[in-house]
Design a protein around this motif. Structure first.
Motif, PDB file in Angstrom:
ATOM      1  N   TRP A   1      33.728  50.218  75.478  1.00 39.99           N
ATOM      2  CA  TRP A   1      34.222  50.487  76.801  1.00 39.99           C
ATOM      3  C   TRP A   1      33.637  51.396  77.551  1.00 39.99           C
ATOM      4  O   TRP A   1      33.765  52.642  76.888  1.00 39.99           O
ATOM      5  CB  TRP A   1      35.822  50.631  76.550  1.00 39.99           C
ATOM      6  CG  TRP A   1      36.641  51.057  77.747  1.00 39.99           C
ATOM      7  CD1 TRP A   1      37.419  52.225  77.802  1.00 39.99           C
ATOM      8  CD2 TRP A   1      37.221  50.468  79.029  1.00 39.99           C
ATOM      9  NE1 TRP A   1      38.315  52.187  78.818  1.00 39.99           N
ATOM     10  CE2 TRP A   1      37.705  51.252  79.627  1.00 39.99           C
ATOM     11  CE3 TRP A   1      36.803  49.317  79.491  1.00 39.99           C
ATOM     12  CZ2 TRP A   1      38.550  50.795  80.965  1.00 39.99           C
ATOM     13  CZ3 TRP A   1      37.143  48.704  80.687  1.00 39.99           C
ATOM     14  CH2 TRP A   1      37.933  49.668  81.468  1.00 39.99           C
TER      15      TRP A   1
ATOM     16  N   SER B   1      34.545  54.089  80.158  1.00 42.08           N
ATOM     17  CA  SER B   1      35.727  54.342  80.714  1.00 42.08           C
ATOM     18  C   SER B   1      35.416  55.701  81.833  1.00 42.08           C
ATOM     19  O   SER B   1      34.542  56.465  81.531  1.00 42.08           O
ATOM     20  CB  SER B   1      36.699  55.003  79.421  1.00 42.08           C
ATOM     21  OG  SER B   1      37.570  56.199  80.206  1.00 42.08           O
ATOM     22  N   SER B   2      36.215  55.013  82.828  1.00 41.63           N
ATOM     23  CA  SER B   2      35.909  56.198  83.954  1.00 41.63           C
ATOM     24  C   SER B   2      36.664  57.508  83.670  1.00 41.63           C
ATOM     25  O   SER B   2      36.015  58.577  83.812  1.00 41.63           O
ATOM     26  CB  SER B   2      36.627  55.571  85.275  1.00 41.63           C
ATOM     27  OG  SER B   2      38.077  55.650  85.217  1.00 41.63           O
ATOM     28  N   LEU B   3      37.686  57.379  82.826  1.00 45.99           N
ATOM     29  CA  LEU B   3      38.411  58.843  82.456  1.00 45.99           C
ATOM     30  C   LEU B   3      37.397  59.501  81.462  1.00 45.99           C
ATOM     31  O   LEU B   3      37.202  60.694  81.739  1.00 45.99           O
ATOM     32  CB  LEU B   3      39.807  58.494  81.694  1.00 45.99           C
ATOM     33  CG  LEU B   3      40.381  59.486  81.218  1.00 45.99           C
ATOM     34  CD1 LEU B   3      40.773  60.507  82.070  1.00 45.99           C
ATOM     35  CD2 LEU B   3      41.642  59.070  80.242  1.00 45.99           C
TER      36      LEU B   3
ATOM     37  N   ASP C   1      39.143  62.257  87.131  1.00 42.79           N
ATOM     38  CA  ASP C   1      38.895  60.798  87.088  1.00 42.79           C
ATOM     39  C   ASP C   1      39.301  60.253  88.489  1.00 42.79           C
ATOM     40  O   ASP C   1      40.347  59.474  88.655  1.00 42.79           O
ATOM     41  CB  ASP C   1      39.676  60.091  85.865  1.00 42.79           C
ATOM     42  CG  ASP C   1      39.731  58.505  85.922  1.00 42.79           C
ATOM     43  OD1 ASP C   1      38.608  58.104  86.372  1.00 42.79           O
ATOM     44  OD2 ASP C   1      40.605  58.036  85.138  1.00 42.79           O
TER      45      ASP C   1
ATOM     46  N   ASP D   1      34.225  50.095  83.244  1.00 41.89           N
ATOM     47  CA  ASP D   1      35.608  50.206  84.209  1.00 41.89           C
ATOM     48  C   ASP D   1      34.920  50.789  85.503  1.00 41.89           C
ATOM     49  O   ASP D   1      34.441  51.871  85.497  1.00 41.89           O
ATOM     50  CB  ASP D   1      36.315  51.149  83.488  1.00 41.89           C
ATOM     51  CG  ASP D   1      37.592  52.062  84.238  1.00 41.89           C
ATOM     52  OD1 ASP D   1      37.576  51.585  85.426  1.00 41.89           O
ATOM     53  OD2 ASP D   1      38.058  53.036  83.747  1.00 41.89           O
TER      54      ASP D   1
ATOM     55  N   ASN E   1      44.232  58.432  87.829  1.00 44.16           N
ATOM     56  CA  ASN E   1      44.236  57.524  86.622  1.00 44.16           C
ATOM     57  C   ASN E   1      45.771  56.948  86.514  1.00 44.16           C
ATOM     58  O   ASN E   1      46.673  57.712  86.771  1.00 44.16           O
ATOM     59  CB  ASN E   1      44.086  58.706  85.449  1.00 44.16           C
ATOM     60  CG  ASN E   1      44.302  57.977  84.222  1.00 44.16           C
ATOM     61  OD1 ASN E   1      45.110  57.785  83.372  1.00 44.16           O
ATOM     62  ND2 ASN E   1      42.947  57.755  83.676  1.00 44.16           N
ATOM     63  N   SER E   2      45.610  55.749  85.857  1.00 40.33           N
ATOM     64  CA  SER E   2      46.852  55.035  85.907  1.00 40.33           C
ATOM     65  C   SER E   2      47.909  55.585  84.998  1.00 40.33           C
ATOM     66  O   SER E   2      49.141  55.231  85.493  1.00 40.33           O
ATOM     67  CB  SER E   2      46.576  53.778  85.612  1.00 40.33           C
ATOM     68  OG  SER E   2      45.487  52.692  86.318  1.00 40.33           O
ATOM     69  N   LEU E   3      47.476  56.316  84.041  1.00 42.14           N
ATOM     70  CA  LEU E   3      48.630  56.885  82.988  1.00 42.14           C
ATOM     71  C   LEU E   3      49.378  57.863  83.727  1.00 42.14           C
ATOM     72  O   LEU E   3      50.540  58.405  83.045  1.00 42.14           O
ATOM     73  CB  LEU E   3      47.818  57.141  81.651  1.00 42.14           C
ATOM     74  CG  LEU E   3      46.970  56.207  81.204  1.00 42.14           C
ATOM     75  CD1 LEU E   3      46.323  56.927  79.900  1.00 42.14           C
ATOM     76  CD2 LEU E   3      48.018  55.039  80.642  1.00 42.14           C
TER      77      LEU E   3
ATOM     78  N   ARG F   1      42.202  43.722  87.092  1.00 46.54           N
ATOM     79  CA  ARG F   1      43.121  44.589  86.412  1.00 46.54           C
ATOM     80  C   ARG F   1      44.636  44.846  87.318  1.00 46.54           C
ATOM     81  O   ARG F   1      44.093  45.226  88.326  1.00 46.54           O
ATOM     82  CB  ARG F   1      42.410  46.032  85.944  1.00 46.54           C
ATOM     83  CG  ARG F   1      43.443  46.959  85.761  1.00 46.54           C
ATOM     84  CD  ARG F   1      42.625  48.411  85.284  1.00 46.54           C
ATOM     85  NE  ARG F   1      43.368  49.322  85.282  1.00 46.54           N
ATOM     86  CZ  ARG F   1      42.751  50.759  84.859  1.00 46.54           C
ATOM     87  NH1 ARG F   1      41.541  50.946  84.160  1.00 46.54           N
ATOM     88  NH2 ARG F   1      43.520  52.111  84.695  1.00 46.54           N
TER      89      ARG F   1
ATOM     90  N   HIS G   1      47.983  46.505  82.765  1.00 49.77           N
ATOM     91  CA  HIS G   1      48.269  47.685  82.285  1.00 49.77           C
ATOM     92  C   HIS G   1      49.425  48.176  82.341  1.00 49.77           C
ATOM     93  O   HIS G   1      50.340  47.729  83.330  1.00 49.77           O
ATOM     94  CB  HIS G   1      47.160  48.807  83.215  1.00 49.77           C
ATOM     95  CG  HIS G   1      46.942  49.796  82.638  1.00 49.77           C
ATOM     96  ND1 HIS G   1      46.814  50.006  80.978  1.00 49.77           N
ATOM     97  CD2 HIS G   1      46.264  51.036  82.807  1.00 49.77           C
ATOM     98  CE1 HIS G   1      46.426  51.235  80.924  1.00 49.77           C
ATOM     99  NE2 HIS G   1      46.055  51.669  81.753  1.00 49.77           N
TER     100      HIS G   1
ATOM    101  N   SER H   1      47.128  52.358  75.259  1.00 54.64           N
ATOM    102  CA  SER H   1      46.872  53.674  75.273  1.00 54.64           C
ATOM    103  C   SER H   1      48.325  54.428  74.931  1.00 54.64           C
ATOM    104  O   SER H   1      48.365  55.279  74.078  1.00 54.64           O
ATOM    105  CB  SER H   1      46.304  54.575  76.395  1.00 54.64           C
ATOM    106  OG  SER H   1      44.896  54.150  76.585  1.00 54.64           O
TER     107      SER H   1
ATOM    108  N   ALA I   1      40.750  52.842  74.735  1.00 56.45           N
ATOM    109  CA  ALA I   1      39.986  53.458  75.875  1.00 56.45           C
ATOM    110  C   ALA I   1      39.589  54.850  76.191  1.00 56.45           C
ATOM    111  O   ALA I   1      38.804  55.246  76.552  1.00 56.45           O
ATOM    112  CB  ALA I   1      41.010  53.112  77.126  1.00 56.45           C
TER     113      ALA I   1
HETATM  114  C1  SPV Z   1      39.975  54.469  81.750  1.00 58.78           C
HETATM  115  O1  SPV Z   1      39.692  54.619  80.449  1.00 58.78           O
HETATM  116  O2  SPV Z   1      39.326  55.145  82.561  1.00 58.78           O
HETATM  117  C2  SPV Z   1      40.748  53.570  82.297  1.00 58.78           C
HETATM  118  C3  SPV Z   1      42.213  53.393  81.373  1.00 58.78           C
HETATM  119  O3  SPV Z   1      40.833  53.126  83.249  1.00 58.78           O
HETATM  120  S1  SPV Z   1      43.237  54.373  81.661  1.00 58.78           S
HETATM  121  O4  SPV Z   1      42.610  55.476  81.559  1.00 58.78           O
HETATM  122  O5  SPV Z   1      44.550  53.883  80.915  1.00 58.78           O
HETATM  123  O6  SPV Z   1      43.660  54.085  83.300  1.00 58.78           O
END
Ligand code: SPV
Ligand code: MG
Length: 436
Positions: A195, A197-199, A209, A236, A272-274, A309, A340, A370, A391
């Motif tokens: 993966w 990952s953008s993060l 991010d 991503d 970031n989604s989290l 997504r 997600h 995650s 991720a």
């Molecule tokens: C990433 O890994 O960059 C994602 C997943 O997009 S998350 O960090 O959960 O958004």
């Protein structure tokens, strides 16, 4: 030896790279009677090795053109027991190299053979076949952009659950390329791909991010990973940007041999989604996001996957909103859906999977556990998920290790005390072949 009448002989083959050793084995085996070949399915192979380059159907075509084979049947598991019990052959023929490299399989098979009264014939392994040479050839082939790209879709189509892990650098990818865990029954559990990952790609560069790392830098990182690995990669791409930019980027991404992209249905400055609703995040309209998918699909190779997504649950919207979006995105041409969530409990994600899979049992579904990290892969599989993405764990692991080491040097005024937690100088020198 004269071919024996009405006798059945069984051999198991995968023949991803067909060589004279296979032909020797077939020629010797067929002398004992009617030869039945159990041809390993793609899924069976992936329980111990990487996906074969050549699909089951094409390997079957090759075998059909080799004389002296009476029947070809699927070998669905790594172990022969089920096929042997079904066929009850008079003889089973196997290369004698399994005495060294497949001892568990051999012991188990011997038990079954004894029970059903089948005689085992072990044939000396054909000389001058270098398994490391064959492995190197396979590796080189798997690295080629088209082979790498198609391998993810093929794996999913074979019914395999794909375990993907974040790779932020070639070195982190190399760990995941090679590592495996061997279960008591001999099954080898490994990662099926990477993966991007953008993060973690952003954090590695000390940047937030927020889509600030531009696509060419992301791809340059991926290219370096691709230089030394062979497994597929999912990128991503955050929101994917403007549809006009997305179209151009999809073409570029495919050219590198990336297998899939995941594009999220957000707009504006992406966060970031989290973070969930702690920060301002806005979901894109169904219409605008569907248009983006269509534009991307128009320039997609049939082996490349566009995964949509859905961020509804991240934004505290109901499951019904996520489901409605999934249906619309599939209508627009999405190949798969990633749902997600940032909750600690997997409840809502599992509920979504339940509703979704009832309507779309064959559409691949992706989870990124995650926050709900107590869930086991078996539960994801039972709920219909096809891909799990770990991720960010490797970058998160490296930061505390580096921090502790830097602090240890400061505290002690030397590096001696922290040496024991490090890779030795000898190990780092020998880590990458060719360094010496
Ligand atoms: C990433 O890994 O960059 C994602 C997943 O997009 S998350 O960090 O959960 O958004
Ligand atoms: Mg991201």
């Amino acid at each position: 030896m004269k071919k024996q009448k009405n006798k059945k002989v069984y051999i198991g083959l995968s023949i991803d790279i067909l060589h004279h050793g296979h032909i020797n084995l077939i020629n010797k085996a067929k002398k004992y009677g009617d030869l039945i070949v159990g041809l390993y399915t793609d899924k069976a192979i992936t329980t111990h090795k990487q996906l074969p380059l050549i699909s089951y159907e094409n390997r079957k075509k090759i075998l059909k053109n080799i004389s002296g084979i009476k029947r070809i049947i699927p070998q669905n598991e790594w172990e022969y027991c089920n096929n042997l019990k079904k066929i009850k052959p008079d003889f089973m023929v196997h290369g004698d190299d399994w005495k060294f490299n497949e001892t568990k399989l051999r012991t188990k098979t011997l038990g079954t053979l004894k029970k059903i009264g089948t005689k085992l014939i072990e044939i000396p392994y054909t000389k001058n076949i270098s398994s490391s040479g064959l492995n190197e050839r396979m590796f080189q082939q798997n690295m080629l952009p088209n082979n790498r790209m198609s391998s993810l879709k093929r794996m999913i189509e074979s019914g395999k659950f794909c375990r993907i892990i974040e790779a932020h650098s070639p070195l982190s990818a190399l760990i995941s390329e090679k590592i495996f865990y061997e279960k008591k029954n001999g099954e080898k559990i490994s990662f099926d791909g990477f993966w991007s990952s953008s993060l973690t790609d952003s954090a590695l560069r000390g940047k937030p991010d927020i889509e600030v790392i531009e696509i060419n830098q992301r791809l340059s990182n991926i290219n370096e990973i691709f230089d030394v690995t062979s497994k597929p990669l999912i990128i991503d791409v955050d929101t994917g940007g403007k549809p006009e930019h997305f179209e151009i980027n999809v073409k570029t991404i495919q050219r590198y041999g990336v297998s899939a992209l995941i594009v999220e249905d957000k707009k504006g400055l992406k966060k970031n989604s989290l973070f969930g609703t702690e920060v301002k995040q806005e979901q894109e309209s169904i219409k605008a996001f569907s248009k983006k998918i269509k534009v991307g699909k128009n320039v997609s190779d049939s082996d490349f996957m566009i995964i949509s997504r859905i961020e509804s649950l991240i934004l505290n919207k109901p499951i019904s909103d996520a489901y409605k979006r999934a249906c619309e995105y599939l209508n627009a041409g999405a190949d798969a859906i990633m749902i997600h969530s940032k909750h600690k409990s997997p409840k809502e994600v599992l509920k979504f999977a339940d509703i979704f899979k009832r309507k779309y049992p064959n559409v691949p579904l992706v989870a990124v556990p995650s926050s709900y990290n107590k869930i086991r892969e078996t539960d994801l599989i039972n709920s219909g998920f096809n891909i799990v993405i770990y991720a960010n764990q490797l970058l998160r692991a490296s930061y505390p290790a580096m921090y502790k080491t830097a602090l240890g040097i400061l505290r002690n005024g030397r590096s001696f005390e922290i040496e024991k937690s490090l890779l030795s100088i000898k190990e780092i020198l020998e880590l990458i072949p060719g360094t010496k």
